[in-house]
Scaffold this motif. Structure first.
Motif: not given
Length: 438
Positions: A377-380, A385-391
């Motif tokens: 999950e972290l890899e996919d 996540l690096s863009l800060g686009a996950y809520k």
């Protein structure tokens, strides 16, 4: 009335010499007219100005010429030098006298001490009868958390350690040699830098480990023939102790450089190069070494770890891909993890043990699935996540993995000098997937 004498008996009579004459010398290859020899026979070549003859091995016969490869350099050999057949093949010493010793590729001691070993074994040419093998059912503890926890190995398993140069293969091998539960360690350092031999012994091997280990060394400046025989010598020594019912750990560093030695020999015999210059004989010879590991019905076992140097970090290069298809599992080291300071840099998503279902309990397999699932999950989602686009709250599994991320990486990390008991590994594995502190 005298009985008939066989040709072999005639050849070994002390008053009869089986001689030939050198006709060509190029590099480590010598051609001669005669003597009457067979492929694989050890021969001795007269050297001008040297007290000792130069040893070579017959590697082929073409037209009316014998093709030999030298164990050393060709200095002192001239046109017409005598070539004497010995009627025997290379053999290696075996037995308890080897424990704690350092040998070269043909079994001669190079640690400055005399070697008193009267039992010798010839290089085996026939494969092991499959009926004599037994199945792997016992878990093998290595002392390395990420391997024992996520890529568990079994006694008698053969596994590849895949990585590019400078990622830490040799260091991880030394950690496994210190922590692996075995009666005897046989360590083959093939084609490695000369300084690494001393570093490996002084920095990575304790006196306790050395006292049950045998090192076979053929550095990068050794001849291709010596590097080839180093692999065979180490394997034969391991087989000797397995036949006595012992649990043997066999470490190769590296299998790729053994394949390179085979390629060099094959090209000198004018074999056609195939993928990346490797000759067909390389791919037919590798199984003969790799299939010699495993368990026997007498209780003895060879658990083998082969490091595979992948060119340009390409785990699908010809040797890596072929070896992976033969072995019982693969451990892949990731350069980015190493650069980020995660050591050992084992990529749990790219690594696999084909025998884990045989040696793991149900709870252990459930922990492996949970750990790998969270890492996947972290890899996919790493770009998002690096863009800060996950809520947070969008993906429950990813949320759980994010809370566990530090614990997951802490489980992978381990100091080089540490060796973790298996019970402690399982305790920390359960804690890492459940986001608990131990």
């Amino acid at each position: 009335m005298f009985g008939l004498i066989s040709p072999q008996q005639v050849r070994t009579l002390p008053l009869i010499q089986n001689l030939g004459k050198v006709t060509h010398v190029y590099g480590a290859i010598v051609e001669s007219s005669g003597p009457d020899v067979f492929v694989g026979e050890l021969v001795e070549i007269q050297s001008l100005g040297r007290n000792e003859s130069i040893r070579a091995e017959v590697i082929g016969i073409r037209n009316d010429r014998v093709i030999m490869m030298l164990f050393d350099h060709a200095k002192g050999i001239r046109f017409g030098s005598e070539v004497r057949g010995t009627g025997r093949t290379i053999d290696t010493p075996v037995g308890n006298a080897l424990i704690g010793r350092i040998l070269n590729g043909v079994g001669d001691a190079i640690d400055g001490r005399e070697l008193y070993c009267h039992t010798r074994a010839e290089y085996a040419s026939s494969p092991i009868n499959p009926i004599d093998r037994s199945t792997t059912k016992e878990l093998l503890s290595t002392g390395v958390k990420v391997i024992d926890g996520i890529v568990p190995l079994g006694v008698g398993q053969r596994v590849g350690l895949f990585a590019g140069s400078g990622v830490g293969k040799s260091t991880l091998l030394s950690m496994m040699a210190r922590g692996m539960a075995s009666d005897i360690n046989v360590i083959a350092l093939i084609g490695e830098r000369g300084r690494e031999v001393t570093e490996f012994i002084e920095e990575h091997m304790s006196d306790e480990v050395l006292s049950k280990s045998i090192l076979v060394v053929a550095t990068s400046d050794s001849s291709a023939l010596m590097r080839k025989h180093a692999a065979q010598t180490a394997t034969i020594i391991a087989e000797h102790f397995r036949e006595q019912g012992k649990k043997v750990s066999l470490f190769f560093d590296s299998l790729t450089r053994y394949a390179m030695a085979l390629r060099e020999i094959g090209l000198s015999l004018s074999e056609p190069p195939t993928a990346r210059g490797y000759t067909p004989s390389v791919f037919s010879t590798l199984p003969g070494i790799l299939e010699r590991g495993g368990c026997l019905k007498n209780g003895g076992a060879i658990s083998a770890v082969y490091s595979v140097l992948v060119e340009g970090d390409d785990v699908n290069d010809p040797i890596a891909d072929y070896v992976r298809s033969i072995l019982d599992g693969h451990i892949v080291l990731d350069r980015k993890m190493a650069e980020a300071g995660t050591y050992p840099p084992v990529s749990v998503l790219k690594s696999e043990s084909r025998l884990k279902s045989r040696v793991c309990s149900d709870s252990h397999k459930a922990c492996i699935a949970a750990f790998r699932g969270q890492m996947a999950e972290l890899e996919d989602n790493k770009d998002m996540l690096s863009l800060g686009a996950y809520k947070h709250g969008t993906n429950e599994v990813l949320d759980h993995a994010l809370r566990n991320r530090t614990g997951l990486l802490d489980f992978i990390r381990q100091q080089e000098s540490d060796s973790v008991p298996f019970d402690e590994v399982m305790k920390r594995l359960h804690a890492s997937v459940e986001n608990r502190h131990v």
